[in-house]
Design a protein around this motif. Structure first.
Motif, mmCIF file in Angstrom:
data_model
loop_
_atom_site.group_PDB
_atom_site.id
_atom_site.type_symbol
_atom_site.label_atom_id
_atom_site.label_comp_id
_atom_site.label_asym_id
_atom_site.label_seq_id
_atom_site.Cartn_x
_atom_site.Cartn_y
_atom_site.Cartn_z
ATOM 1 N N HIS A 123 0.820 -1.225 0.000
ATOM 2 C CA HIS A 123 0.000 0.000 0.000
ATOM 3 C C HIS A 123 0.846 1.264 0.000
ATOM 4 O O HIS A 123 0.398 2.328 0.432
ATOM 5 C CB HIS A 123 -1.015 -0.052 1.146
ATOM 6 C CG HIS A 123 -1.912 -1.240 1.009
ATOM 7 N ND1 HIS A 123 -2.956 -1.285 0.117
ATOM 8 C CD2 HIS A 123 -1.850 -2.473 1.579
ATOM 9 C CE1 HIS A 123 -3.515 -2.489 0.161
ATOM 10 N NE2 HIS A 123 -2.864 -3.225 1.036
ATOM 11 N N CYS A 134 -7.805 -0.842 -0.605
ATOM 12 C CA CYS A 134 -7.734 -0.166 0.692
ATOM 13 C C CYS A 134 -8.416 1.202 0.633
ATOM 14 O O CYS A 134 -8.542 1.880 1.647
ATOM 15 C CB CYS A 134 -6.283 -0.011 1.137
ATOM 16 S SG CYS A 134 -5.370 1.239 0.218
ATOM 17 N N CYS A 150 -1.763 2.542 -5.209
ATOM 18 C CA CYS A 150 -0.945 1.638 -4.388
ATOM 19 C C CYS A 150 -0.244 0.609 -5.291
ATOM 20 O O CYS A 150 -0.734 0.280 -6.370
ATOM 21 C CB CYS A 150 -1.812 0.861 -3.408
ATOM 22 S SG CYS A 150 -2.534 1.838 -2.099
ATOM 23 N N CYS A 197 -7.218 1.367 -5.165
ATOM 24 C CA CYS A 197 -6.809 0.149 -4.451
ATOM 25 C C CYS A 197 -7.966 -0.372 -3.609
ATOM 26 O O CYS A 197 -8.884 0.375 -3.274
ATOM 27 C CB CYS A 197 -5.622 0.468 -3.555
ATOM 28 S SG CYS A 197 -4.957 -0.976 -2.715
#
Ligand SMILES: [Zn+2]
Length: 399
Positions: free
Chosen positions: A244, A257, A262, A255
């Motif tokens: 990340h 996340c 990332c 991403c």
């Protein structure tokens, strides 16, 4: 307390525990080498080794004549002195095994259970299988060093819990270590799967690499650092999260996340599969990507080579900061071999200073899918055989 235990935990350094550490790290495995490295007299070394031999913690082989040298007896750990229980929680299956101190798997069982089932059903299965496997190999609880657990999530190693965003949301802050210790009556240690894969790969195949960096490139991307034989975890256990790290890129992809650009969103198995779907291929995971590669799909080869260069971008920064001597790339995508790591090498060599890449070795991993479980066993073995713990460990096993 047995006389040997008193000596093992004696504060007068170097005691038997320190000599054991020399043998385990292979710094010194013969009597003359131990005398030289420890600075102890021949009689003292003989006395301390006798303690370890008598309790059965180490073995000494028959004298062999090395080519051109004097006959030497080799000292090594008695791998059947005790066993460990180890478990590896994957996204859809959990493996449980009993290992010797090699570690080698003596008995194992795989349970199909989704990690999303939450902690109680999965830990319950681990405890149930663990007890059955220990019974199968005929070991008493006192002969079990402890239980080691590998988890596919960020782990607070000290606190024994999973912390933060992951595929294991229900596990957040659950006292995993406390639950296992209470249920099984043995010590428990937990860590994330990448750190444990790194530990196992290092110990089995690169034990002399003092500055070792392992990358897991699978459906996700993570890394583990082993420095002077120990996993480096950083302040809270979050070190090595290279997946990340973000790079500014045109049209930076989103991403999983929630951030943009990332490394994972550009090079992980799920991101390659995402790009291949836009070209009309099917697939979601790193395994699906490998299946396309096995069929020689040109679009897949091109995309994997690109992913290799993205990995190389972030690894060039890693090399500049940590100066590892060995980088090993594992995980499902590493099965692509040169298709993946040619680009990785190219970026590292292009971006790093000559001193940082002097002698740097970059390989694909040699471990199979048991690296996580063997790493979990190794974590327990290392903890129980370290000089500060050895007295209590022997007292428990020998009684
Ligand atoms: Zn991300």
């Amino acid at each position: 307390m047995h006389i040997f235990m008193q000596k093992l935990i004696s504060p007068n350094a170097p005691g038997s525990g320190q000599l054991l550490a020399l043998i385990l790290s292979r710094q010194a495995t013969t009597r003359p080498d131990i005398e030289r490295v420890s600075g102890l007299s021949r009689a003292t070394v003989a006395h301390r080794l006798d303690e370890l031999l008598e309790i059965g913690l180490i073995d000494e082989t028959a004298a062999r004549q090395p080519s051109g040298g004097r006959p030497a007896r080799i000292l090594k750990l008695n791998e059947s002195f005790a066993v460990t229980l180890a478990a590896d929680i994957g996204e859809s299956v959990t493996r449980v095994a009993v290992t010797d101190l090699g570690p080698r798997i003596l008995a194992e069982q795989t349970v199909a259970i989704d990690v999303g089932s939450g902690p109680l059903p999965i830990l319950g299965e681990i405890a149930r299988c663990g007890r059955a496997l220990l019974k199968r190999v005929g070991r008493k609880p006192s002969q079990v060093f402890g239980v080691g657990l590998s988890l596919p999530a960020p782990v607070d190693h000290e606190g024994g819990r999973v912390v933060g965003p992951s595929v294991m949301r229900q596990w957040d802050n659950f006292d995993i270590r406390g639950w296992l210790e209470k249920s099984l009556g043995i010590d428990a240690l937990i860590d994330n799967d990448v750190n444990l894969m790194a530990l196992s790969e290092h110990r089995r195949f690169y034990p002399n690499a003092d500055h070792f960096f392992f990358v897991k490139a699978g459906t996700g991307i993570g890394s583990g650092i082993v420095t002077r034989g120990q996993v480096y975890r950083g302040g809270r256990g979050a070190s090595g999260d290279i997946g990340h790290i973000q790079f500014d890129a045109p049209k930076a992809p989103l991403c999983r996340c929630g951030k943009l650009g990332c490394v994972e969103a550009r090079a992980a198995g799920w991101a390659i599969a995402r790009d291949l779907r836009t070209l009309g291929f099917e697939g979601q995971t790193a395994r699906d990507v490998m299946a396309l590669l096995d069929r020689g799909t040109p679009e897949c080869i091109r995309r994997i080579r690109e992913a290799g260069r993205v990995l190389g971008e972030v690894l060039a920064d890693v090399v500049s900061i940590l100066n590892p001597t060995t980088i090993v790339i594992g995980g499902t995508l590493s099965q692509a071999g040169e298709h993946l790591i040619a680009g990785t090498r190219e970026m590292i060599y292009q971006r790093c200073l000559p001193l940082a890449i002097e002698g740097l070795a970059i390989h694909t991993a040699r471990s199979d899918d048991r690296a996580g479980i063997l790493g979990a066993a190794q974590l327990v073995i290392d903890a129980k055989l370290q000089p500060s713990a050895i007295g209590a460990t022997v007292a428990r096993v020998v009684g």
